[in-house]
Scaffold this motif. Structure first.
Motif, PDB file in Angstrom:
ATOM      1  N   GLN A 164      76.868   0.715 -32.261  1.00 34.16           N
ATOM      2  CA  GLN A 164      77.313   1.744 -33.210  1.00 34.16           C
ATOM      3  C   GLN A 164      78.095   1.110 -34.370  1.00 34.16           C
ATOM      4  O   GLN A 164      77.954   1.499 -35.531  1.00 34.16           O
ATOM      5  CB  GLN A 164      78.173   2.782 -32.496  1.00 34.16           C
ATOM      6  N   ARG A 207      73.278   7.931 -28.932  1.00 35.17           N
ATOM      7  CA  ARG A 207      72.679   9.056 -29.644  1.00 35.17           C
ATOM      8  C   ARG A 207      71.270   9.267 -29.108  1.00 35.17           C
ATOM      9  O   ARG A 207      70.798   8.512 -28.274  1.00 35.17           O
ATOM     10  CB  ARG A 207      72.637   8.781 -31.152  1.00 35.17           C
ATOM     11  N   ARG A 208      70.596  10.299 -29.614  1.00 34.06           N
ATOM     12  CA  ARG A 208      69.232  10.566 -29.157  1.00 34.06           C
ATOM     13  C   ARG A 208      68.328   9.424 -29.585  1.00 34.06           C
ATOM     14  O   ARG A 208      68.496   8.838 -30.657  1.00 34.06           O
ATOM     15  CB  ARG A 208      68.722  11.885 -29.753  1.00 34.06           C
ATOM     16  N   ARG A 209      67.364   9.159 -28.746  1.00 37.06           N
ATOM     17  CA  ARG A 209      66.478   8.035 -29.035  1.00 37.06           C
ATOM     18  C   ARG A 209      65.746   8.235 -30.354  1.00 37.06           C
ATOM     19  O   ARG A 209      65.463   7.278 -31.066  1.00 37.06           O
ATOM     20  CB  ARG A 209      65.462   7.861 -27.902  1.00 37.06           C
ATOM     21  N   ASP A 231      66.859   9.275 -33.030  1.00 39.38           N
ATOM     22  CA  ASP A 231      67.703   9.011 -34.191  1.00 39.38           C
ATOM     23  C   ASP A 231      67.559   7.584 -34.704  1.00 39.38           C
ATOM     24  O   ASP A 231      68.022   7.267 -35.799  1.00 39.38           O
ATOM     25  CB  ASP A 231      69.176   9.261 -33.847  1.00 39.38           C
ATOM     26  N   VAL A 232      66.986   6.703 -33.925  1.00 36.87           N
ATOM     27  CA  VAL A 232      66.859   5.295 -34.280  1.00 36.87           C
ATOM     28  C   VAL A 232      65.407   4.867 -34.092  1.00 36.87           C
ATOM     29  O   VAL A 232      64.780   5.222 -33.102  1.00 36.87           O
ATOM     30  CB  VAL A 232      67.781   4.414 -33.411  1.00 36.87           C
ATOM     31  N   GLU A 233      64.884   4.104 -35.074  1.00 37.99           N
ATOM     32  CA  GLU A 233      63.540   3.557 -34.942  1.00 37.99           C
ATOM     33  C   GLU A 233      63.656   2.091 -34.553  1.00 37.99           C
ATOM     34  O   GLU A 233      64.404   1.335 -35.183  1.00 37.99           O
ATOM     35  CB  GLU A 233      62.773   3.672 -36.260  1.00 37.99           C
ATOM     36  N   ARG A 237      66.824   7.139 -41.436  1.00 41.67           N
ATOM     37  CA  ARG A 237      67.051   6.826 -40.026  1.00 41.67           C
ATOM     38  C   ARG A 237      67.219   5.326 -39.855  1.00 41.67           C
ATOM     39  O   ARG A 237      66.431   4.544 -40.391  1.00 41.67           O
ATOM     40  CB  ARG A 237      65.845   7.319 -39.225  1.00 41.67           C
TER      41      ARG A 237
END
Length: 658
Positions: free
Chosen positions: A113, A22-24, A26-28, A4
């Motif tokens: 992105q 994208r969905r939250r 999906d990213v840290e 991720r």
């Protein structure tokens, strides 16, 4: 699997609401007080660093860190509200995007992105570089292994090296190697040659054979040429083309699980053996003591393992084939050398076994130098090939004797047997002439005077007859004594001089010499049994040997064999033959061969022209020749100190100082 993405920002505002499209989850996102060092990052994880106001100050304070960070992470410059372009002091080559302070959500999402894609590309590039480096290292390692395989001359050591490298490439716990045996008119079989087992290092398995069929994994691979990788050989599918023999596991309490079996196949498609690897481990140092260890540590052999070991197997097959071929050639050459030695000894039976004994003594002296060498030879060590070179030179040093006349080779006395027999006939005729002269004299006396008054005259005739017969017998014994090579020349001077004057008259009244000038010349030989011409013919055997050996296409390691053999009768002070070489002009191996040759000639029991000399006396002669400057004193010292002769007969011998 790609991790991720990680987003690093200096303030909560910087990381809180950035839209990534994208969905939250999906990213840290993480907050950092400064630009991170590389060792604080997971380099396999795509990372985006948002250069907000706090982190921009870090760029200015630590430009080198920013340079390093830009190589592994995507840097995005974030403008403050109202800023629609990067600050003038921002190094533009470090950032992959700029987000104005009042940019729309869509513009921001597109920029971020793109940054994530850039971060992914950086990870992919690092992975590609790491894979390239790994492949390059593997290729270099395979090259090194190939070179090591090519230079290994011992077959068992070669097989050991193959197993060691194969296990190292794959983290294999165990390995075994089979060689294919092909016999004319018989079925081929696999012969088990060697195994290694990290978890059972003390196992000692003897050789055995397997049929080349589907009754075993090794037999199946040998018969089909296929590579077989099995995750668990205890769980073969129904209808499998091969079977697994569990005898080894049951006998030694082992659990074979994953297996990789490869044919050792040359580039010509010839299978020379089979390599079997067992139990690929996560940790190469783990011991597989029980089933739990196997379940925890053992992995299937993966594609990389198969590729690496397949490349190794191809190299190993060529090395094994070359080694087997080389061994076959060596055996063939050994047979040739043996036949050559037999040919020599067939022509000169009195030296039977001489060449083999000299070879043993010469190699023994060469090996002894490492322990007993003094002066320039202290610690001298000969390689395996140098010892072989010396051995071949010693075995073949007398081959040129095949060109020496047979009567010269076997000449045990100064006169040939037929010549001595002719001399004997003359003495017999001389005795008959003496008897005939007596009978004629007596007949003349009796015819002239009758029996009266002739007794004194007949007595004188009888005395003259006995004196003549005694003289002839004394001269005959002198001839026999002078004919022996051990005769002292000075002791024979007077009898031989007398023979020059001796004549006899045959029945036809013709006068003859008892011994001819040519025969007297031979009887006067001071040393040995050869005349000058015979000695030259005999000594020519060295040149014949050199010419014969020079036409053999020796390998580079054995190229000095002809020269070593050629110089084995040379002496350090120049009195040797055929070239009268001196000192360093005589190769070290030839000096060794000379000592071995002389020692065996002195102590041999099969010489018809002399008795075998005791070891003590032979050693004294060697020491005396060394003192006279003919032999290498340091080599003679090592020969005596190491008791080299004990290889054949452990008899004590005196030192040079005795």
């Amino acid at each position: 699997m790609v991790s991720r993405p990680l987003v690093l920002a200096g303030t909560a505002d910087g990381a809180r609401e950035f839209p990534f499209g994208r969905r939250r989850g999906d990213v840290e996102a993480r907050l950092v007080p400064r630009l991170p060092d590389l060792d604080e990052l997971d380099l396999d994880r795509p990372t985006v660093v948002l250069l907000d106001r706090g982190l921009m100050r870090s760029v200015a304070d630590a430009p080198e860190r920013a340079e390093r960070l830009a190589r592994v992470a995507a840097l995005v410059a974030c403008g403050a509200p109202g800023e629609d372009e990067p600050a003038a002091d921002l190094p533009l080559h470090l950032v992959c995007a700029f987000v104005p302070g009042d940019a729309s959500e869509r513009t921001t999402a597109l920029a971020l992105q793109g940054a994530v894609r850039h971060a992914l590309a950086l990870c992919a590039e690092r992975a590609a570089r790491a894979e390239e480096a790994r492949r390059r290292a593997e290729l270099a390692e395979l090259t090194d292994v190939g070179a090591a395989l090519a230079t290994q001359h011992d077959l068992l050591a070669l097989l050991e090296l193959i197993l060691t490298q194969a296990r190292r490439f794959t983290n294999g716990d165990a390995a075994s190697l089979y060689l294919l045996e092909r016999a004319d008119g018989a079925e081929s079989r696999l012969r088990f040659k060697l195994s290694q087992n990290f978890s059972r290092p003390a196992l000692a398995l003897g050789e055995f054979t397997l049929p080349v069929d589907h009754s075993s994994l090794a037999g199946y691979v040998a018969s089909t040429g296929e590579v077989v990788a099995v995750p668990d050989v205890y769980r073969l599918a129904d209808g499998s083309a091969f079977t697994q023999n569990r005898t080894f596991d049951e006998r030694f309490g082992y659990r074979t699980r994953s297996v990789l079996v490869l044919p050792l196949q040359t580039h010509q498609g010839t299978v020379v053996g089979v390599l079997q690897l067992i139990n690929r481990k996560r940790d190469p140092h783990a011991l597989l003591g029980n089933a739990d260890d196997v379940a925890r540590e053992v992995l299937p052999f993966d594609r990389r393992s198969i590729e690496l070991v397949s490349a190794l197997a191809a190299q190993a097959a060529v090395a094994i084939e070359n080694r087997i071929l080389s061994d076959s050639i060596e055996r063939l050459f050994e047979s040739f050398v043996s036949a050559a030695v037999t040919a020599i000894e067939t022509r000169d039976p009195c030296t039977f076994g001489h060449s083999e004994r000299v070879a043993t003594l010469a190699v023994g002296l060469a090996e002894a130098l490492e322990r007993h060498g003094t002066g320039p030879y202290a610690g001298t060590r000969f390689s395996r090939m140098q010892l072989r070179e010396l051995r071949y030179a010693a075995l073949l040093h007398d081959f040129g004797k095949v060109s020496v006349p047979e009567e010269v080779l076997g000449k045990a006395t100064k006169l040939y047997p037929a010549d001595l027999e002719r001399v004997g006939y003359r003495f017999a005729l001389a005795r008959q002439a003496a008897l005939l002269e007596f009978e004629r004299g007596r007949a003349d006396l009796l015819a002239a005077h009758g029996s009266a008054g002739t007794s004194d005259a007949i007595a004188r005739l009888e005395h003259a007859r006995e004196r003549r017969l005694g003289t002839l017998e004394k001269l005959r014994l002198a001839v026999e004594a002078a004919n022996e090579p051990t005769a002292q020349p000075t002791a024979m001077t007077e009898p031989l001089a007398a023979l020059e004057l001796e004549r006899f008259v045959d029945a036809d009244g013709r006068e003859h010499r008892l011994v001819t000038d040519a025969e007297l010349a031979l009887l006067r030989i001071e040393r040995g049994t050869f005349s000058a011409g015979e000695r030259a013919a005999f000594q020519a055997h060295v040149a014949h040997t050199q010419r014969f050996l020079s036409v053999i296409p020796w390998t580079p390691e054995l190229r000095s064999v002809p020269e070593i053999a050629y110089a084995h009768h040379e002496k350090l002070n120049g009195v040797g033959y055929p070239r009268g070489l001196r000192g360093d002009a005589i190769p070290l191996q030839a000096r060794i061969l000379t000592i071995a040759d002389i020692y065996d000639a002195l102590t041999a029991t099969d010489r018809v022209y002399k008795k075998a000399m005791p070891h003590e006396q032979a050693a004294r002669i060697l020491c005396a020749e060394a003192a006279a400057g003919e032999l290498d004193a340091d080599l003679v010292h090592a020969f005596v100190e190491a008791r080299v002769w004990a290889v054949a007969e452990p008899t004590p011998v005196l030192t040079c100082g005795s």
